[in-house]
Write a protein that holds these residues in place. Structure first.
Motif, PDB file in Angstrom:
ATOM      1  N   CYS A 810       0.850  -1.189   0.000  1.00  0.00           N
ATOM      2  CA  CYS A 810       0.000   0.000   0.000  1.00  0.00           C
ATOM      3  C   CYS A 810       0.884   1.236   0.000  1.00  0.00           C
ATOM      4  O   CYS A 810       1.472   1.589   1.029  1.00  0.00           O
ATOM      5  CB  CYS A 810      -0.926   0.012   1.208  1.00  0.00           C
ATOM      6  N   VAL A 811       0.992   1.891  -1.165  1.00  0.00           N
ATOM      7  CA  VAL A 811       1.828   3.086  -1.285  1.00  0.00           C
ATOM      8  C   VAL A 811       1.209   4.270  -0.556  1.00  0.00           C
ATOM      9  O   VAL A 811       1.915   5.096   0.022  1.00  0.00           O
ATOM     10  CB  VAL A 811       2.062   3.418  -2.780  1.00  0.00           C
ATOM     11  N   CYS A 812      -0.109   4.359  -0.564  1.00  0.00           N
ATOM     12  CA  CYS A 812      -0.770   5.507   0.057  1.00  0.00           C
ATOM     13  C   CYS A 812      -0.388   5.634   1.532  1.00  0.00           C
ATOM     14  O   CYS A 812      -0.196   6.749   2.044  1.00  0.00           O
ATOM     15  CB  CYS A 812      -2.281   5.390  -0.083  1.00  0.00           C
ATOM     16  N   PHE A 813      -0.269   4.485   2.237  1.00  0.00           N
ATOM     17  CA  PHE A 813       0.030   4.520   3.669  1.00  0.00           C
ATOM     18  C   PHE A 813       1.343   3.831   4.009  1.00  0.00           C
ATOM     19  O   PHE A 813       1.625   3.586   5.184  1.00  0.00           O
ATOM     20  CB  PHE A 813      -1.117   3.894   4.461  1.00  0.00           C
ATOM     21  N   VAL A 832     -10.637  -8.107   3.035  1.00  0.00           N
ATOM     22  CA  VAL A 832      -9.912  -6.876   2.725  1.00  0.00           C
ATOM     23  C   VAL A 832     -10.404  -5.722   3.585  1.00  0.00           C
ATOM     24  O   VAL A 832      -9.618  -4.882   4.032  1.00  0.00           O
ATOM     25  CB  VAL A 832     -10.059  -6.549   1.220  1.00  0.00           C
ATOM     26  N   ALA A 833     -11.688  -5.681   3.853  1.00  0.00           N
ATOM     27  CA  ALA A 833     -12.242  -4.603   4.675  1.00  0.00           C
ATOM     28  C   ALA A 833     -11.646  -4.616   6.077  1.00  0.00           C
ATOM     29  O   ALA A 833     -11.361  -3.558   6.656  1.00  0.00           O
ATOM     30  CB  ALA A 833     -13.761  -4.720   4.728  1.00  0.00           C
ATOM     31  N   SER A 834     -11.441  -5.800   6.647  1.00  0.00           N
ATOM     32  CA  SER A 834     -10.875  -5.868   7.993  1.00  0.00           C
ATOM     33  C   SER A 834      -9.416  -5.450   8.003  1.00  0.00           C
ATOM     34  O   SER A 834      -8.939  -4.853   8.977  1.00  0.00           O
ATOM     35  CB  SER A 834     -11.043  -7.272   8.572  1.00  0.00           C
ATOM     36  N   ILE A 835      -8.684  -5.727   6.908  1.00  0.00           N
ATOM     37  CA  ILE A 835      -7.308  -5.227   6.810  1.00  0.00           C
ATOM     38  C   ILE A 835      -7.317  -3.705   6.778  1.00  0.00           C
ATOM     39  O   ILE A 835      -6.516  -3.041   7.437  1.00  0.00           O
ATOM     40  CB  ILE A 835      -6.603  -5.791   5.562  1.00  0.00           C
ATOM     41  N   GLY A 836      -8.248  -3.145   5.995  1.00  0.00           N
ATOM     42  CA  GLY A 836      -8.361  -1.691   5.930  1.00  0.00           C
ATOM     43  C   GLY A 836      -8.676  -1.087   7.281  1.00  0.00           C
ATOM     44  O   GLY A 836      -8.094  -0.063   7.672  1.00  0.00           O
ATOM     45  N   ALA A 837      -9.578  -1.709   8.032  1.00  0.00           N
ATOM     46  CA  ALA A 837      -9.940  -1.183   9.348  1.00  0.00           C
ATOM     47  C   ALA A 837      -8.761  -1.262  10.311  1.00  0.00           C
ATOM     48  O   ALA A 837      -8.575  -0.373  11.161  1.00  0.00           O
ATOM     49  CB  ALA A 837     -11.131  -1.963   9.892  1.00  0.00           C
ATOM     50  N   ALA A 838      -7.954  -2.319  10.190  1.00  0.00           N
ATOM     51  CA  ALA A 838      -6.839  -2.507  11.110  1.00  0.00           C
ATOM     52  C   ALA A 838      -5.624  -1.654  10.777  1.00  0.00           C
ATOM     53  O   ALA A 838      -4.964  -1.099  11.660  1.00  0.00           O
ATOM     54  CB  ALA A 838      -6.435  -3.985  11.138  1.00  0.00           C
ATOM     55  N   LEU A 839      -5.311  -1.534   9.462  1.00  0.00           N
ATOM     56  CA  LEU A 839      -4.063  -0.893   9.044  1.00  0.00           C
ATOM     57  C   LEU A 839      -4.257   0.335   8.166  1.00  0.00           C
ATOM     58  O   LEU A 839      -3.320   1.121   8.002  1.00  0.00           O
ATOM     59  CB  LEU A 839      -3.195  -1.898   8.277  1.00  0.00           C
ATOM     60  N   GLY A 840      -5.410   0.471   7.555  1.00  0.00           N
ATOM     61  CA  GLY A 840      -5.643   1.551   6.585  1.00  0.00           C
ATOM     62  C   GLY A 840      -5.355   1.143   5.157  1.00  0.00           C
ATOM     63  O   GLY A 840      -5.772   1.833   4.222  1.00  0.00           O
ATOM     64  N   ALA A 841      -4.669   0.024   4.959  1.00  0.00           N
ATOM     65  CA  ALA A 841      -4.311  -0.404   3.602  1.00  0.00           C
ATOM     66  C   ALA A 841      -5.564  -0.629   2.773  1.00  0.00           C
ATOM     67  O   ALA A 841      -6.524  -1.252   3.221  1.00  0.00           O
ATOM     68  CB  ALA A 841      -3.483  -1.681   3.651  1.00  0.00           C
ATOM     69  N   GLY A 842      -5.560  -0.098   1.548  1.00  0.00           N
ATOM     70  CA  GLY A 842      -6.671  -0.291   0.636  1.00  0.00           C
ATOM     71  C   GLY A 842      -7.835   0.650   0.827  1.00  0.00           C
ATOM     72  O   GLY A 842      -8.836   0.557   0.112  1.00  0.00           O
ATOM     73  N   THR A 843      -7.730   1.594   1.773  1.00  0.00           N
ATOM     74  CA  THR A 843      -8.874   2.471   2.059  1.00  0.00           C
ATOM     75  C   THR A 843      -8.797   3.815   1.355  1.00  0.00           C
ATOM     76  O   THR A 843      -9.735   4.604   1.459  1.00  0.00           O
ATOM     77  CB  THR A 843      -9.000   2.714   3.577  1.00  0.00           C
ATOM     78  N   ASN A 844      -7.698   4.079   0.642  1.00  0.00           N
ATOM     79  CA  ASN A 844      -7.623   5.362  -0.078  1.00  0.00           C
ATOM     80  C   ASN A 844      -7.940   5.146  -1.553  1.00  0.00           C
ATOM     81  O   ASN A 844      -9.089   5.149  -1.960  1.00  0.00           O
ATOM     82  CB  ASN A 844      -6.257   6.018   0.107  1.00  0.00           C
ATOM     83  N   CYS A 845      -6.934   4.873  -2.356  1.00  0.00           N
ATOM     84  CA  CYS A 845      -7.197   4.715  -3.794  1.00  0.00           C
ATOM     85  C   CYS A 845      -7.729   3.329  -4.126  1.00  0.00           C
ATOM     86  O   CYS A 845      -8.396   3.128  -5.136  1.00  0.00           O
ATOM     87  CB  CYS A 845      -5.948   5.013  -4.610  1.00  0.00           C
ATOM     88  N   GLY A 846      -7.416   2.353  -3.268  1.00  0.00           N
ATOM     89  CA  GLY A 846      -7.937   1.010  -3.484  1.00  0.00           C
ATOM     90  C   GLY A 846      -7.167   0.168  -4.476  1.00  0.00           C
ATOM     91  O   GLY A 846      -7.516  -0.994  -4.695  1.00  0.00           O
TER      92      GLY A 846
END
Length: 864
Positions: A810-813, A832-846
């Motif tokens: 995840c380049v964004c974070f 993937v949603a739980s990874i985003g909630a835990a780390l932020g990965a995948g929650t910006n540009c996706g």
């Protein structure tokens, strides 16, 4: 300071940006939640635009030869040389080569000058390289270059077919819209020879043989006819069908023949055909895998035939959708930036030529289409083009058979380059270089892939002596004698003229028209909000801009596909990386964008790697009949056997290898003139250097390091070069700056490590080895900005035990694979949603979401 609403500088998605200026050359970037293209989302490139607005490497003053010059002197010289060349050799002896990076107003003035006043159509654009087959296909089927889809169609589709498009990487914001629809129940089919991250998330991936798209789509049309899915009523009312069209269609298009031609299983092919037949609301989105082919226009028409014959057009969620690569490829098409069109969606028919000449009050008008890109540079090399002006693009890198382009530029008597960057591969051949405004300084409009027109607005004052492209062009035109016709004071003047031309003597025969937009004054132009011309469902009434109001089914047949040659046993494909853009003049300034793919890689199937003696992480030479270049090897089972993939981004300024433009043949589609980048005969062989290493510096180098292979990587507070060589180590050592040297040698492994310290700070480091291991780079890179020199510097690691975050996903974070894996295991993350909630990965540009899904799948498999 209030945020400024503007538009992203990169791809044809046309994302809106909310930019807040925070300093002299600093800006905070956010997605514009009110822009219809992105609704607040941005990809990694757009997110990091703020890292690219400094003046590093900028061309800030006119240059004649190698000396700085005044604007008056430079403009006078350009006008004089073009006038002299035209006087001696005629208007066809000069040419412009322009770019989808230009704003619509820039494009309009360049096209007007060349076609209406100089009197030749020798103006072409780098958009020729990415979407001209779509233009030609649209014109053959619809009578006009119309994209009959919008992003809203994705929200209504039950089936989305991606053809020749790695959308997750190349158009991430659109891809997130696709994923949202798939999560609501739509099916996704990806047709691509490579198993990309886009393909990994598809319900069905067809890894077809490159170049077999016509067989695939005509076979599908035959299946639809046999299944009773062809809309006979729509054809009768709205489509012209050649007499023998259906008879030709049935030849060799049965399921088994098509499967054999495409090299896919009959079961997978049948599943795709049945999915298509069962889902009337289908969007077929296609990109470079379709367009960049010597049969590109036929491939486009095969897709358009399918949608026309089944009535899947002009309805919500049902449309063929060409998605463009550049921010203003569409705006260039609207004003006639291609050599094959005139202006405002008009061709060179006599009445169109008379209409445009009358509107412009032009002394002449181009009589016929001009030279398309490949032919244009061939004409330069043959001496037929004697004066060339290149604007906002780098053809010495991006054109096929780039060695021949270099030779052509070197032989051209007069070359002008307008650019924002001082040192480019093309600029090296320029007799005159003109400093142009960059993103963040430009003011004008762009049109995105779904016909939405948006404003780009200036965030900063023009630096140095840089000027907008429209101003540069109009000043040359005025010096050539056409003062009244080019008396523009601001972009709004050009915009209004462009809008008036779109409606001039237009009784509805051309769909492209901007009637209301021509009425507003400067204040209305400044306040313009995004709007889409042509409406939502542009062919909803079934009327097409042809003589009889009908669309056309165009007969197309699959061309024979040659088997690999003994000398050239591999097939080479090329394309983009997720976080880079074109030749990296902008993205190469952002260190975070180098984290995902830092080097140019040649991706090879494991079986081919074993057969050819290639090891992951080693070096290999890719050779074609046109040239050769060295790449780092990446073993990847997503490649088809016998095929390899390389990225397009590296240049002579950034790598001694990784030069994809040197490799493709200068062969083009006979209708569109678009080069076929996707199917180049090639061979790959291992390269074994004596040593390998990396060079870390606080300052840039004026030239490439003098060794076999060197690739620049942008890093915070400096630059890094990945290196490999044969006995040329002393020359590389000489690149280290002056200062206190700390050295360590391990002669048994041929390892040498040198650090240079000046004023208590690290200013340079060189780590090389013949047989040993090299340390990870991240900690050493961070030492360039560290206040103190660590005692373990030559060990290449911090004192004590340090966490290894792994390759960046995840380049964004800035999140690495090992961090993600650890979180999945320790917190028992399941999606993937739980990874985003835990780390932020995948929650910006996706754009990293497919990679996150793959990591989850691997962890689940390992646990099982």
């Amino acid at each position: 300071m209030d945020a400024i609403r503007t538009t992203c500088a990169y791809c044809g998605v046309g994302c809106g940006i909310s930019a807040t200026v925070t300093g002299k050359r600093t800006v905070e970037i956010a997605g514009d939640p009110d822009h219809p293209a992105n609704r607040g989302r941005l990809c990694s490139k757009g997110t990091h635009l703020g890292e690219t607005v400094e003046l590093e490497g900028r061309l800030l003053h006119p240059i004649i030869g190698k000396k700085r010059a005044s604007w008056d002197r430079a403009l006078d010289l350009v006008a004089k040389r073009f006038k002299e060349t035209i006087s001696r050799h005629g208007p066809n002896s000069v040419a412009f080569y322009v770019s989808g990076q230009l704003l619509t107003e820039d494009y309009y003035v360049a096209n007007k000058l060349m076609k209406g006043f100089i009197g030749t159509a020798n103006i072409d654009t780098n958009s020729r390289l990415c979407m001209s087959s779509a233009v030609a296909g649209h014109m053959r089927a619809f009578g006009e270059d119309i994209v009959p889809a919008t992003y809203n169609d994705l929200d209504a589709a039950d089936l989305i077919v991606l053809v020749g498009s790695n959308t997750a990487w190349c158009h991430p914001v659109v891809y997130q819209r696709i994923r949202a629809r798939c999560e609501a129940g739509a099916k996704l089919v990806v047709i691509d020879p490579r198993r990309t991250e886009t393909a990994e998330e598809a319900d069905l991936h067809l890894a077809i043989r490159p170049g077999s798209d016509v067989a695939l789509m005509t076979g599908l049309l035959q299946h639809c006819r046999e299944a009773g899915v062809v809309d006979e009523a729509y054809l009768t009312a709205h489509v012209a069908v050649p007499t023998d069209f259906w008879n030709q269609l049935g030849e060799g298009n049965d399921l088994w023949s098509v499967a054999r031609t495409c090299d896919v299983s009959v079961a997978d092919l049948r599943r795709f055909y049945e999915l298509f037949a069962a889902n009337p609301r289908t969007v077929t989105m296609f990109s470079q895998g379709i367009n960049q082919s010597t049969a590109g226009t036929d491939q486009v028409n095969a897709i358009l035939n399918l949608h026309l014959a089944t009535g899947r057009i002009g309805k919500p969620g049902a449309a063929p959708f060409s998605i463009t690569g550049q921010p203003n490829a569409m705006g260039g098409r609207e004003v006639g930036g291609l050599a094959s069109t005139l202006a405002a969606h008009m061709d060179f028919a006599p009445d169109n030529r008379a209409r445009v000449q009358r509107f412009w009050a032009a002394p002449t008008i181009a009589e016929k289409p001009g030279l398309k890109a490949v032919d244009l540079f061939r004409a330069v090399g043959e001496g037929r083009i004697k004066a060339l002006w290149v604007m906002a693009t780098n053809p010495a890198v991006s054109m096929p058979d780039a060695n021949r382009v270099h030779e052509a530029l070197a032989a051209c008597p007069f070359v002008v380059v307008s650019d924002v960057i001082e040192q480019t591969d093309t600029g090296a051949f320029a007799h005159v270089r003109l400093p142009a405004a960059a993103w963040g300084e430009k003011d004008g409009t762009v049109t995105n892939s779904d016909r939405t027109i948006s404003r780009q607005r200036a965030l900063f004052p023009l630096p140095g002596e840089a000027m907008p492209d429209w101003w540069i062009i109009k000043e040359v035109a005025r010096r050539m004698g056409w003062k009244t016709a080019f008396a523009y004071d601001r972009p709004a003047d050009i915009w209004r003229e462009h809008c008036r031309l779109s409606t001039y003597d237009n009784d509805g025969s051309r769909i492209f028209a901007l009637p209301g937009a021509a009425q507003g004054g400067n204040a209305a132009y400044d306040a313009m909000i995004p709007f889409r011309w042509g409406g939502e469902q542009i062919f909803a009434d079934g009327n097409y801009p042809t003589d009889d109001g009908r669309a056309r089914l165009v007969p197309v047949t699959q061309k024979p596909l040659a088997d690999p040659l003994e000398k050239w046993p591999m097939t080479l494909n090329s394309g983009r990386y997720r976080d880079q853009w074109h030749t990296m003049t902008r993205t190469g300034l952002a260190p975070k964008l180098a984290r995902h793919r830092a080097e140019p890689l040649v991706e090879v199937h494991p079986d081919d790697g074993l057969r050819l003696g290639l090891v992951d992480g080693s070096l290999a030479r890719v050779e074609t009949p046109q040239g050769d270049s060295i790449f780092r090897v990446a073993i990847h089972d997503g490649q088809r056997r016998g095929e390899v993939f390389v990225p397009i981004h590296w240049t002579e300024r950034t790598s001694s290898g990784g030069r994809a433009g040197l490799l493709p043949r200068p062969l083009v589609d006979p209708v569109s003139g678009q080069p076929g980048f996707k199917r180049t005969p090639a061979k790959v062989e291992p390269v074994t250097p004596r040593w390998r290493g990396f060079l870390l510096l606080a300052n840039e180098l004026p030239d490439l390091p003098p060794c076999m292979w060197a690739t620049r990587v942008a890093v915070p507070s400096g630059v890094m070069w990945e290196l490999a060589g044969d006995g040329d180590l002393l020359a590389v050592e000489a690149l280290l700056p002056r200062g206190q040297r700390v050295e360590a040698d391990d002669r048994a492994r041929g390892t040498r490590r040198i650090a240079v310290i000046a004023n208590g700070r690290l200013t340079g480091a060189l780590f090389v080895t013949e047989t040993g291991e090299l340390p990870p780079r991240d900690w050493l890179i961070a030492q360039l900005s560290a206040p103190d020199v660590a005692p373990t510097l030559l060990a290449g690691r911090a004192p004590g035990v340090q966490a290894d975050h792994g390759a960046i996903i995840c380049v964004c974070f800035d999140i690495g694979v090992k961090t993600i894996v650890a979180a999945v295991r320790e917190r028992q993350l399941v999606d993937v949603a739980s990874i985003g909630a835990a780390l932020g990965a995948g929650t910006n540009c996706g754009s990293c979401r497919p990679a996150l899904a793959r990591i989850l799948a691997e962890e689940t498999s390992n646990a099982a």
